[in-house]
Design a protein around this motif. Structure first.
Motif, short mmCIF file in Angstrom:
data_model
loop_
_atom_site.label_atom_id
_atom_site.label_comp_id
_atom_site.label_asym_id
_atom_site.label_seq_id
_atom_site.Cartn_x
_atom_site.Cartn_y
_atom_site.Cartn_z
N GLN A 33 -70.30 37.31 5.20
CA GLN A 33 -71.56 38.01 4.97
C GLN A 33 -72.27 37.46 3.74
OE1 GLN A 33 -68.60 39.39 5.49
NE2 GLN A 33 -68.79 40.67 7.33
N ALA A 34 -71.49 37.18 2.69
CA ALA A 34 -72.09 36.63 1.46
C ALA A 34 -72.63 35.22 1.71
CB ALA A 34 -71.05 36.62 0.34
N ALA A 35 -71.90 34.41 2.46
CA ALA A 35 -72.36 33.05 2.76
C ALA A 35 -73.68 33.08 3.52
CB ALA A 35 -71.29 32.30 3.56
N ALA A 36 -73.77 33.96 4.53
CA ALA A 36 -75.01 34.08 5.31
C ALA A 36 -76.15 34.56 4.43
CB ALA A 36 -74.80 35.04 6.48
N ALA A 37 -75.87 35.50 3.53
CA ALA A 37 -76.91 36.02 2.63
C ALA A 37 -77.39 34.96 1.66
CB ALA A 37 -76.38 37.23 1.87
N LEU A 38 -76.48 34.11 1.17
CA LEU A 38 -76.85 33.06 0.24
C LEU A 38 -77.81 32.05 0.88
CD1 LEU A 38 -73.42 32.41 -1.51
CD2 LEU A 38 -75.49 33.26 -2.61
#
Length: 318
Positions: free
Chosen positions: A221-226
């Motif tokens: 989720q963090a990778a997609a948000a970044l």
């Protein structure tokens, strides 16, 4: 109890900086001169500053960050949009350089985990190289577009000369980028994993290494948000609004868009099948492509975390 590190907020302009330390209510301005850089370091030592926080400022922050790190001061680069939104949420509508420095310091104290990308001189150099390649590629496309119009012969001649020069410089830049990746073991390992994915080549790998060093180290989720491809809710009570993407690293998103188009419509069986299912459900083509980009980022995040290359059997179309 461990003593807290004194934080200074630094607002950077082209020819000067403003610094503010909220804990002792002091601030000062320093010109971008050798004399004032020395004055800044003495001022920071006098106030026992251990952490300096500054906004990403289009490259102007790089020299100041290098100066402070050499002095042993931790430097954090934060997103200027977050700082501005923080100021507005606090009702601080006035804006000038000293106020901005104080707001950066306040933001850093309030959100101590809002750090930027980890400091890595090699990655930062690669970031500059890949960014330069993107700028030259954009300029080359603009010159090519001019050639579609009916222009005087002299103008067309000039455009051809510029196009030839840009092509030569792009080739030179590509060679430098390739060498930088090959000479750095961690980069070469990442590039091999990324380039094993059908549809992703050298340019995509260089962009992901330069612009997304967190890949493989954070949650999916963090990778997609970044990257800026994570959908956000827009609900209230019984209202269910449309999901939307927001924020993230635009230059990486832009760099990956055309490779994703190719992967989702032609050369990557897993993404192609996923894209077709979304289109069949009535999703707009661009929405489906962004969903494919999100899916690919999540797959890459897992592959890099595990140190594994693309496995056609694992990612076979459902």
């Amino acid at each position: 109890m461990a003593q807290k590190t004194t934080i200074v907020g630094i607002d950077i302009a082209k020819e000067k900086i403003d610094a503010a330390i909220r804990s002792v209510s002091v601030g000062a301005s320093f010109a971008d001169t050798a004399e004032d850089r020395g004055n800044l370091l003495r001022w920071l030592r006098r106030h026992r500053v251990g952490t300096a926080v500054m906004e990403a400022s289009g490259g102007y922050e790089s020299g100041w960050a290098k100066l402070l790190r050499a002095e042993g001061i931790e430097v954090r680069i934060v997103d200027p949009k977050r700082v501005r939104h923080f100021a507005r949420s606090a009702g601080r509508l006035a804006k000038n350089d000293p106020i901005d420095a104080a707001m950066i310091a306040w933001f850093a104290e309030t959100f101590p985990d809002a750090v930027g990308r980890p400091h890595d001189p090699r990655r930062e150099e690669l970031d500059q190289l890949v960014s330069a390649r993107t700028a030259l590629t954009t300029l080359k496309a603009q010159i090519a577009n001019y050639g579609e119009h009916d222009l005087p012969a002299e103008v067309r001649k000039i455009h051809r000369a510029i196009d030839k020069t840009l092509a030569a410089q792009l080739a030179r830049l590509e060679a430098v980028i390739t060498a930088k990746i090959e000479q750095t073991a961690a980069f070469a390992e990442r590039a091999a994993i990324i380039e094993s994915v059908p549809g992703l080549g050298h340019a995509s790998a260089a962009g992901l290494i330069a612009f997304l060093p967190e890949l493989g180290l954070v949650s999916d989720q963090a990778a997609a948000a970044l990257v800026g491809v994570a959908p956000y809710d827009d609900d209230s009570g019984k209202h269910r609004g449309r999901r939307f993407i927001k924020g993230g690293r635009r230059k990486l998103r832009n760099l990956l868009f055309m490779p994703i188009v190719g992967a989702a419509t032609r050369c990557n069986p897993a993404l192609r099948q996923y894209y077709k299912r979304l289109i069949a459900k009535g999703k707009a083509a661009k929405v489906a492509l962004i969903a494919c980009m999100r899916k690919l980022i999540i797959i890459l995040n897992t592959m890099i975390a595990r140190g594994e290359k693309w496995d056609p059997s694992r990612h076979a179309p459902a």
